[in-house]
Design a protein around this motif. Structure first.
Motif, PDB file in Angstrom:
ATOM      1  N   GLY A  35      14.488  -6.315  -1.184  1.00 49.68           N
ATOM      2  CA  GLY A  35      15.115  -7.286  -0.525  1.00 49.68           C
ATOM      3  C   GLY A  35      14.239  -8.093   0.506  1.00 49.68           C
ATOM      4  N   VAL A  36      13.372  -7.376   1.131  1.00 51.97           N
ATOM      5  CA  VAL A  36      12.183  -7.767   2.296  1.00 51.97           C
ATOM      6  C   VAL A  36      11.320  -8.526   1.378  1.00 51.97           C
ATOM      7  N   ALA A  37      10.678  -8.214   0.157  1.00 47.54           N
ATOM      8  CA  ALA A  37       9.799  -8.628  -0.893  1.00 47.54           C
ATOM      9  C   ALA A  37      10.254 -10.174  -1.168  1.00 47.54           C
ATOM     10  N   GLN A  38      11.492 -10.059  -1.612  1.00 47.34           N
ATOM     11  CA  GLN A  38      11.889 -11.221  -2.223  1.00 47.34           C
ATOM     12  C   GLN A  38      12.082 -12.485  -1.247  1.00 47.34           C
ATOM     13  N   ARG A  39      12.512 -12.148   0.404  1.00 52.54           N
ATOM     14  CA  ARG A  39      12.467 -13.157   1.066  1.00 52.54           C
ATOM     15  C   ARG A  39      11.089 -13.467   1.286  1.00 52.54           C
ATOM     16  N   GLY A  40      10.097 -12.646   1.289  1.00 50.19           N
ATOM     17  CA  GLY A  40       8.535 -13.077   1.453  1.00 50.19           C
ATOM     18  C   GLY A  40       7.952 -13.809   2.576  1.00 50.19           C
TER      19      GLY A  40
ATOM     20  N   GLY B 221       3.311   3.403   1.349  1.00 49.51           N
ATOM     21  CA  GLY B 221       4.313   2.438   1.119  1.00 49.51           C
ATOM     22  C   GLY B 221       3.610   1.077   1.348  1.00 49.51           C
ATOM     23  N   TYR B 222       2.488   0.651   1.916  1.00 45.74           N
ATOM     24  CA  TYR B 222       1.884  -0.563   2.146  1.00 45.74           C
ATOM     25  C   TYR B 222       1.504  -0.975   0.558  1.00 45.74           C
ATOM     26  N   LEU B 223       0.776  -0.042   0.140  1.00 46.45           N
ATOM     27  CA  LEU B 223       0.332  -0.316  -1.326  1.00 46.45           C
ATOM     28  C   LEU B 223       1.718  -0.555  -2.182  1.00 46.45           C
ATOM     29  N   LYS B 224       2.565   0.140  -2.120  1.00 47.84           N
ATOM     30  CA  LYS B 224       3.836  -0.049  -2.984  1.00 47.84           C
ATOM     31  C   LYS B 224       4.288  -1.425  -2.904  1.00 47.84           C
ATOM     32  N   LEU B 225       4.644  -1.778  -1.657  1.00 46.83           N
ATOM     33  CA  LEU B 225       5.322  -3.178  -1.225  1.00 46.83           C
ATOM     34  C   LEU B 225       4.431  -4.171  -1.663  1.00 46.83           C
ATOM     35  N   LEU B 226       3.064  -4.024  -1.441  1.00 46.77           N
ATOM     36  CA  LEU B 226       2.066  -5.077  -1.924  1.00 46.77           C
ATOM     37  C   LEU B 226       2.290  -5.417  -3.273  1.00 46.77           C
ATOM     38  N   GLY B 227       2.462  -4.152  -4.207  1.00 48.43           N
ATOM     39  CA  GLY B 227       2.605  -4.330  -5.531  1.00 48.43           C
ATOM     40  C   GLY B 227       1.629  -4.902  -6.355  1.00 48.43           C
ATOM     41  N   PRO B 228       1.728  -6.184  -7.249  1.00 46.96           N
ATOM     42  CA  PRO B 228       0.704  -6.690  -7.734  1.00 46.96           C
ATOM     43  C   PRO B 228      -0.244  -7.505  -7.017  1.00 46.96           C
TER      44      PRO B 228
ATOM     45  N   LEU C 151       7.284   0.116  -7.034  1.00 45.01           N
ATOM     46  CA  LEU C 151       8.546  -0.744  -6.603  1.00 45.01           C
ATOM     47  C   LEU C 151       8.620  -1.689  -7.566  1.00 45.01           C
ATOM     48  N   GLN C 152       7.196  -2.350  -8.041  1.00 48.93           N
ATOM     49  CA  GLN C 152       7.541  -3.437  -8.827  1.00 48.93           C
ATOM     50  C   GLN C 152       6.547  -3.164 -10.067  1.00 48.93           C
ATOM     51  N   PRO C 153       6.806  -3.842 -11.437  1.00 51.02           N
ATOM     52  CA  PRO C 153       5.883  -3.511 -12.480  1.00 51.02           C
ATOM     53  C   PRO C 153       4.776  -4.707 -12.010  1.00 51.02           C
ATOM     54  N   ARG C 154       3.802  -4.113 -12.986  1.00 50.08           N
ATOM     55  CA  ARG C 154       2.485  -5.148 -12.826  1.00 50.08           C
ATOM     56  C   ARG C 154       2.576  -6.399 -13.826  1.00 50.08           C
ATOM     57  N   ASP C 155       1.971  -7.252 -13.159  1.00 48.97           N
ATOM     58  CA  ASP C 155       2.089  -8.740 -13.680  1.00 48.97           C
ATOM     59  C   ASP C 155       1.899  -8.763 -15.385  1.00 48.97           C
ATOM     60  N   ALA C 156       0.835  -8.117 -15.798  1.00 49.53           N
ATOM     61  CA  ALA C 156       0.632  -7.873 -17.058  1.00 49.53           C
ATOM     62  C   ALA C 156       0.225  -6.529 -17.519  1.00 49.53           C
TER      63      ALA C 156
END
Length: 1018
Positions: free
Chosen positions: A358-363, A407-414, A538-543
């Motif tokens: 939810g936090v990541a979606q708000r951006g 956690g920082y790395l997971k939240l950053l994701g792609p 937390l998020q799949p990679r872009d490609a």
């Protein structure tokens, strides 16, 4: 008892006990009233609520001290009435609220008031809780007026004091839950949500309590963990609900900006209220940021998962309702979420992911800063401080720090890829990982494990960073820390640019030997994460990553690993000779004390360098297995470039290296679709044999080729033997030419060869012998003529010849040639028939037996080598040769005759380790060719064995428990265990048996070690 349904009936039943209680305030009267109340229906009691409460309230308001048990009974009775009815008068609510609060702080009659009992405190708190639930709608809101602010403040301070200072967990939890109801944040269904204007008024009112409540609740949360998890959970819930009520963004947006704009009712007591303007909001938010930081740091490492889960709810609630007003606390709140995203509890981890998404979606966050900027800045700061934190924090602190980094790395994701394109970010993170992953190679276990040999693996396997071998790191030993570092590297490989990361860490790998092991561990995990194996995101990679890209990265790393300077590292010399003194059977230094193994000396600088090389090879071998698992069948194009080097390490003399290489080969075979390691070797045998043959022709490469050949022999089957015969002949020829300097490596190959031959053909030979015996017995039973005249004559000729060979009566080779070349009649024993028979038997000898014969011929003269390590290897090889040549007696007996003199010297005058091994060879010889040994054993060996056993018996009878670890004990035990079978197989005479019995008799004493007693009995 009858139930009173109507108010008239109820009044008639309750009036006498109410009057009696008004006249005499005793526990008996309170008990009668409560018993009578149980028989009254709820509607009837609702009509008589004030009438029943009057005597109870009257008794509470009496001046002077009262018995606590009476007060407790009165409060419990009031609570029972309120639980069955509803309060409909605001005045009654305020009066009862004040009276119950007074019970928690009675006025002292003289001096200091006596402390209240825990039972009374709990009863009053529960009564207050019931009172607030009994009032509904506007009635309960009448309590939250500016005029009642002092009363509310008094109640809040009382309950906060109980929550902070009481030791009883039930009182603390009840006080916190009562406070939650008091601030109108009860989560039960009986209370309706507040309207906007009602929430505004209550927020203004509760702002006065916020400083005291937040400070006290933070103390409860960060208090001793021994208080349990329930008080901390309740305190966290109350903290974020009260903060959300006072500091909500919607609340502060409608706050009046001056006193003139306040409502008339509020202006009358405006000096008691806080004017919540921008200045107050900013000041309060700054102070709350400090408290929230303490709460986050304490709760994020709490041992109970429910506390950590409630912390996630705190962050979710405050980020949703107070993101602007508590902007200064955003970093701490985000830190809490990021730190818990990899929590060990599934409930915490799942809820944290939902909130983070939810936090990541708000951006966007406060001050219009992008979430990526905040995360990258925090990541850089944490990577800078990571080595210092990992060296100074305890285990809990290290886990929290690494969880935050992950956690920082997971939240950053792609967006990790974009962050790592900054040179400063990449360099800082890489240096932090290399420093934290520094191995502790000073552990002596790495050196000691080389002594295990065939007994088994030296260390328990573990699933940790870099593979299955147990590793010890300089800054940590906790397994959880290892798993977090593993996930950090894998998430980097999953979301980051693999070529960029591989290029950077390969550069660090080349730059310095100090960081080479750590860089290899990181590279292994990067590839694993890039393949999506064992990575939690937390998020799949872009490609998705292409197979060609992954294989290209793996190929570059493999080239670096298998380079000459990185692959052929010295892992220490072979085991040093423990001495060659004549101390085996009563010679010089033959006392039992001299046979104890000396304790290993602590490793110095050279040992640490050797350990570092061992671990580097293990890490690189683990990397090969990881790469194969990551690529799967796509690893086949790289198979030939990796198979030969890994097989070379599978033949290494260091068990850690060889075991890791075998594990890597298993992963490679599984990835490439081979059902077993022999199948992998067989399918690529032509390539391997060609490489071994080429290596044996070059003196510098011979030891490496010998290790590859040994590994191939140990892990293949008999189908490969025809292909290997020429190569084995090359090994034997090389052993003849340069046995002094490279004999150890070649003997290792021959040991592997003989072990394989014994495993492949030992059972077959036994089967053939059994089938021949069965066919002979079957022919005799059927009355057939089994033996012809010529066969009988040949049998006796062979028997005479074997008897001569056993007694050592053999003509020299030159004399035999002269006799064959000379004229005249040929004697019967040396006639053409015997020569023809021997030649036919030699030609009919199977290939494996021919190899065993050639090996035994080469090894006999090495029994007198000056190196103890080499002598032990030769004895092992000889024992295997005897086992393989057992069915071919005419070939075995001459070889045994040739090996007997040096074997006898090993038995009688050598180091105890060599004596022990030589005795095992003696037992094998007796089992395979007993007639050959009977006279020699009886004459040369048995007297020495008996004399040694008799001389050692007094020492073992007086020795302590440590004696069982000495070589003297092991020799005694081996001789006692083997003498019985030797006597039976050699069919010794009466005098020899008497000698054996006399030697074993002292070991029947109860003073002897139990194992020696049991061996002597057998």
């Amino acid at each position: 008892m009858a139930v009173f349904d109507t108010p008239q009936e109820a009044f008639g039943a309750l009036r006498p006990v109410c009057v009696q209680l008004t006249r005499a305030q005793t526990m008996e009267n309170v008990g009668l009233l409560r018993a009578r109340l149980a028989a009254v229906s709820a509607p009837a009691l609702q009509e008589l609520q004030e009438y029943v409460l009057f005597p109870l309230r009257f008794a509470l308001r009496l001046p002077g001290p009262q018995q606590e048990r009476l007060v407790q009974s009165l409060v419990q009775c009031i609570s029972a009435v309120l639980a069955a009815t509803c309060l409909k008068k605001p005045e009654l609510l305020r009066e009862l609220f004040s009276e119950l609060c007074s019970c928690l702080s009675p006025p002292p009659s003289s001096g200091k008031a006596a402390p209240l009992s825990e039972e009374l405190k709990l009863a009053v708190i529960q009564a207050l809780h019931t009172l607030l639930h009994a009032a509904r709608g506007d009635v309960v809101l009448s309590l939250y007026q500016p005029s009642t602010l002092p009363l509310l403040g008094f109640a809040v301070s009382l309950l906060l004091g109980l929550a902070e200072r009481e030791r009883a967990k039930q009182i603390k939890v009840s006080a916190l839950r009562c406070l939650q109801v008091l601030v109108l944040q009860c989560d039960c269904q009986e209370h309706r949500p507040l309207a906007a204007d009602e929430a505004q008024r209550c927020g203004d009112l509760f702002a006065s309590f916020l400083p005291g409540m937040s400070i006290t609740l933070s103390r409860v949360i960060t208090g001793d963990v021994k208080q349990g998890h329930k008080p901390a959970v309740c305190a966290i819930r109350l903290l974020y609900l009260s903060l959300g009520s006072v500091m909500a963004d919607a609340q502060l947006a409608r706050v009046p900006q001056s006193k003139e704009k306040l409502p008339a009712e509020q202006s009358r007591v405006s000096e008691l209220l806080v004017h919540r303007g921008p200045e107050w909001s900013a000041s309060t938010a700054a102070k709350l940021a400090l408290l929230l930081q303490k709460v986050v740091e304490s709760s994020s490492v709490h041992p109970h998962w429910k506390v950590r889960l409630e912390l996630v709810e705190l962050v979710h609630h405050l980020l949703g309702s107070c993101s602007r007003s508590l902007a200064d606390s955003f970093g701490h709140l985000l830190k809490a979420l990021v730190g818990l995203v990899s929590d060990e509890s599934g409930e915490v981890r799942g809820r944290c992911r939902e909130v983070l998404q939810g936090v990541a979606q708000r951006g966007l966050v406060a001050h219009s800063r992008a979430l990526t900027d905040v995360l990258s800045e925090n990541l850089h700061c944490l990577a800078t401080a990571l080595p210092r934190l990992m060296s100074s924090q305890d285990d809990c602190g290290k886990l929290a720090t690494l969880s935050l980094l992950l956690g920082y790395l997971k939240l950053l994701g792609p967006k990790v890829d974009a962050v790592l394109r900054s040179a400063s970010h990449l360099q800082r993170l890489a240096q932090a990982l290399l420093q934290v992953l520094e191995l502790d190679v000073s552990d002596v276990k790495v050196v000691e494990e080389r002594r295990w040999g065939r007994e088994g693996p030296p260390e328990p396997l573990q699933q940790g960073l870099g593979g299955c071998q147990r590793k010890y790191f300089r800054f940590f030993r906790e397994e959880k820390v290892l798993r977090l570092l593993q996930q950090v590297c894998r998430v980097l490989g999953y979301h980051g640019n693999l070529y960029l990361l591989v290029d950077h860490f390969v550069g660090l790998y080349r730059r310095s030997g100090l960081h080479r092991r750590q860089a290899a561990m990181v590279l292994n995990e990067l590839v694993t994460g890039a393949a999506g194996l064992g990575v939690d995101v937390l998020q799949p990679r872009d490609a998705p990553l292409g197979v060609d890209e992954l294989r290209g990265a793996v190929a570059s790393i493999l080239d670096e690993y298998t380079e000459q300077a990185n692959w052929h590292l010295p892992t220490g010399p072979e085991a040093e000779d423990a001495g060659s003194g004549e101390c085996a059977w009563g010679g010089p230094g033959g006392g039992h004390g001299s046979l104890l193994l000396a304790p290993p000396e602590p490793p110095g600088t050279a040992a640490r360098a050797t350990n570092g090389n061992v671990w580097q090879l293990c890490i690189q071998l683990e990397g090969v297995g990881r790469f194969a698992a990551a690529l799967g069948s796509a690893f086949r194009p790289l198979l030939l470039s990796a198979l030969y080097p890994v097989l070379e390490k599978a033949g290494d003399g260091t068990p850690l290296v060889s075991q890791t290489a075998l594990a890597a080969l298993g992963q490679v075979g599984e990835a490439c679709g081979y059902p077993s390691l022999p199948a992998l070797i067989a399918d690529n045998s032509d390539y391997l044999v060609s490489g071994v043959a080429l290596g044996l022709r070059q003196p510098a490469l011979r030891p490496r080729a010998a290790r590859v050949l040994g590994a191939v022999l140990r892990h293949s089957d008999a189908s490969l033997l025809p292909l290997l015969e020429d190569v084995i002949q090359d090994v034997l020829s090389a052993l003849d030419r340069s046995y002094s300097d490279q004999a150890s490596a070649f003997l290792g190959v021959l040991h592997s060869l003989m072990t394989a031959l014994a495993a492949w053909f030992g059972s077959c030979c036994a089967e053939e012998r059994g089938q021949a015996g069965q066919s002979c017995s079957r022919a005799v039973s059927q009355g057939q003529q089994v033996v012809t005249r010529q066969e009988l004559e040949q049998f006796f000729l062979d028997y005479i010849r074997q008897k001569q060979m056993a007694e050592g009566d053999l003509p020299d080779t030159e004399e035999e040639e002269e006799e064959e070349a000379g004229a005249g009649e040929v004697p019967p024993l040396a006639g053409p028939e015997l020569s023809s028979s021997a030649m036919e038997e030699e030609a009919a000898l199977p290939s494996h037996a021919q190899l065993a014969k050639a090996v035994m011929e080469r090894c006999s003269h090495l029994l007198s080598h000056e190196s103890l390590h080499l002598r032990l290897k030769v004895l092992e090889v000889l024992e295997l040769c005897v086992a393989v040549l057992h069915p071919h007696g005419t070939q075995l007996l001459p070889l045994a005759h040739r090996a007997w003199p040096p074997l006898l010297r090993r038995l009688l005058s050598d180091h105890p380790l060599a004596v022990l091994r030589a005795f095992k060879v003696l037992c094998t010889l007796a089992d395979k060719c007993g007639d050959f040994l009977r006279q020699r054993f009886s004459k040369d060996v048995l007297p020495k064995l008996a004399q040694s056993l008799l001389s050692q018996a007094p020492a073992s009878a007086q020795a302590g428990p440590v004696y069982s670890h000495s070589l003297a004990f092991k020799l005694q035990l081996a001789v006692l265990q083997g003498l019985g079978s030797l006597c039976e197989r050699l069919d010794l005479g009466e005098s020899d048996l008497n000698q054996v019995a006399d030697a074993c008799l002292p070991y029947l004493s109860a003073r002897q070690p139990r194992k020696l007693q049991e061996a002597a009995q057998r």
